[in-house]
Write a protein that holds these residues in place. Structure first.
Motif, PDB file in Angstrom:
ATOM      1  N   ALA A 102       0.846  -1.198   0.000  1.00  0.00           N
ATOM      2  CA  ALA A 102       0.000   0.000   0.000  1.00  0.00           C
ATOM      3  C   ALA A 102       0.879   1.245   0.000  1.00  0.00           C
ATOM      4  CB  ALA A 102      -0.904   0.015   1.223  1.00  0.00           C
ATOM      5  N   ASN A 103       0.377   2.300  -0.628  1.00  0.00           N
ATOM      6  CA  ASN A 103       1.014   3.611  -0.587  1.00  0.00           C
ATOM      7  C   ASN A 103       0.183   4.489   0.328  1.00  0.00           C
ATOM      8  OD1 ASN A 103       3.096   3.160  -2.481  1.00  0.00           O
ATOM      9  ND2 ASN A 103       1.626   3.387  -4.140  1.00  0.00           N
ATOM     10  N   ILE A 104       0.851   5.179   1.247  1.00  0.00           N
ATOM     11  CA  ILE A 104       0.152   6.129   2.090  1.00  0.00           C
ATOM     12  C   ILE A 104       0.803   7.497   1.930  1.00  0.00           C
ATOM     13  CG2 ILE A 104      -0.676   4.419   3.734  1.00  0.00           C
ATOM     14  CD1 ILE A 104       1.516   5.206   5.632  1.00  0.00           C
ATOM     15  N   VAL A 105      -0.016   8.534   2.082  1.00  0.00           N
ATOM     16  CA  VAL A 105       0.447   9.913   1.961  1.00  0.00           C
ATOM     17  C   VAL A 105       0.267  10.579   3.317  1.00  0.00           C
ATOM     18  CG1 VAL A 105       0.032  12.136   0.846  1.00  0.00           C
ATOM     19  CG2 VAL A 105      -0.097  10.038  -0.485  1.00  0.00           C
ATOM     20  N   THR A 106       1.321  11.264   3.779  1.00  0.00           N
ATOM     21  CA  THR A 106       1.280  11.923   5.084  1.00  0.00           C
ATOM     22  C   THR A 106       0.754  13.352   4.968  1.00  0.00           C
ATOM     23  OG1 THR A 106       3.589  12.612   4.864  1.00  0.00           O
ATOM     24  CG2 THR A 106       3.163  10.534   6.013  1.00  0.00           C
ATOM     25  N   ASP A 107       0.222  13.848   6.072  1.00  0.00           N
ATOM     26  CA  ASP A 107      -0.301  15.216   6.130  1.00  0.00           C
ATOM     27  C   ASP A 107       0.816  16.260   6.108  1.00  0.00           C
ATOM     28  OD1 ASP A 107      -2.796  14.072   6.339  1.00  0.00           O
ATOM     29  OD2 ASP A 107      -2.930  14.336   8.508  1.00  0.00           O
ATOM     30  N   GLY A 108       2.000  15.890   6.529  1.00  0.00           N
ATOM     31  CA  GLY A 108       3.142  16.804   6.556  1.00  0.00           C
ATOM     32  C   GLY A 108       4.335  16.177   5.877  1.00  0.00           C
ATOM     33  N   PRO A 109       5.391  16.964   5.665  1.00  0.00           N
ATOM     34  CA  PRO A 109       6.572  16.441   4.979  1.00  0.00           C
ATOM     35  C   PRO A 109       7.351  15.436   5.827  1.00  0.00           C
ATOM     36  CG  PRO A 109       6.955  18.688   5.709  1.00  0.00           C
ATOM     37  CD  PRO A 109       5.521  18.382   6.004  1.00  0.00           C
ATOM     38  N   LEU A 110       7.913  14.478   5.150  1.00  0.00           N
ATOM     39  CA  LEU A 110       8.757  13.457   5.769  1.00  0.00           C
ATOM     40  C   LEU A 110      10.218  13.890   5.674  1.00  0.00           C
ATOM     41  CD1 LEU A 110       6.869  10.509   4.149  1.00  0.00           C
ATOM     42  CD2 LEU A 110       7.055  10.862   6.619  1.00  0.00           C
ATOM     43  N   PRO A 111      11.098  13.313   6.506  1.00  0.00           N
ATOM     44  CA  PRO A 111      12.511  13.662   6.437  1.00  0.00           C
ATOM     45  C   PRO A 111      13.101  13.272   5.072  1.00  0.00           C
ATOM     46  CG  PRO A 111      12.064  12.324   8.378  1.00  0.00           C
ATOM     47  CD  PRO A 111      10.819  12.353   7.570  1.00  0.00           C
ATOM     48  N   ASP A 112      14.056  14.073   4.602  1.00  0.00           N
ATOM     49  CA  ASP A 112      14.792  13.712   3.382  1.00  0.00           C
ATOM     50  C   ASP A 112      15.694  12.531   3.691  1.00  0.00           C
ATOM     51  OD1 ASP A 112      13.724  15.763   1.873  1.00  0.00           O
ATOM     52  OD2 ASP A 112      15.318  17.162   2.416  1.00  0.00           O
ATOM     53  N   HIS A 113      15.933  11.719   2.686  1.00  0.00           N
ATOM     54  CA  HIS A 113      16.847  10.590   2.851  1.00  0.00           C
ATOM     55  C   HIS A 113      17.446  10.212   1.515  1.00  0.00           C
ATOM     56  CE1 HIS A 113      13.331   8.568   1.296  1.00  0.00           C
ATOM     57  NE2 HIS A 113      14.123   7.586   0.944  1.00  0.00           N
ATOM     58  N   THR A 114      18.543   9.515   1.540  1.00  0.00           N
ATOM     59  CA  THR A 114      19.157   8.980   0.333  1.00  0.00           C
ATOM     60  C   THR A 114      19.582   7.558   0.610  1.00  0.00           C
ATOM     61  OG1 THR A 114      21.320   9.821   1.007  1.00  0.00           O
ATOM     62  CG2 THR A 114      20.033  11.215  -0.467  1.00  0.00           C
ATOM     63  N   PHE A 115      19.585   6.767  -0.428  1.00  0.00           N
ATOM     64  CA  PHE A 115      20.038   5.374  -0.283  1.00  0.00           C
ATOM     65  C   PHE A 115      21.423   5.233  -0.863  1.00  0.00           C
ATOM     66  CE2 PHE A 115      15.447   4.723  -0.071  1.00  0.00           C
ATOM     67  CZ  PHE A 115      15.369   3.918   1.026  1.00  0.00           C
TER      68      PHE A 115
END
Length: 115
Positions: A102-115
């Motif tokens: 499943a894909n979920i969308v948050t109400d606020g921004p998530l932390p940036d990340h890189t792999f």
């Protein structure tokens, strides 16, 4: 009645999110930074249930998780907890029940990340 149940479920959800403690994990630091905890509260036929799982940040407001983590046949509240402890409301936007994704969308921004 539903408002009272939603309030109770919300309190249970936040209490569960607040007491979870980090654990050692074999993930790389980048992978660990992209991981979030997901808490789902569900009301079905007047009965409240709550459970948790995890997901991976794939966009500024998007998390991919297992469908069974956010599946609810009734009224649901989904909360995402970042590694830093920030709690964000979330909504399931699409899923594939057969693949359990499943894909979920948050109400606020998530932390940036890189792999």
């Amino acid at each position: 009645m539903n408002r009272i149940l939603l309030a109770i479920v919300s309190l249970l959800l936040f209490a569960c999110a607040a007491r979870q403690t980090p654990r050692d994990t074999p993930l790389s630091e980048d992978q660990r930074q992209a991981t979030v905890a997901i808490y789902t509260a569900c009301i079905v036929d007047g009965e409240a249930r709550a459970w948790g799982g995890s997901g991976v940040i794939v966009g500024s407001h998007t998390v991919i998780t297992a469908f069974h983590v956010v599946r609810c046949p009734g009224i649901s509240i989904v909360t995402v907890k970042t590694l830093a402890g920030e709690l964000l409301g979330a909504t399931m936007v699409d899923y594939d029940a057969e693949s359990d994704v499943a894909n979920i969308v948050t109400d606020g921004p998530l932390p940036d990340h890189t792999f």
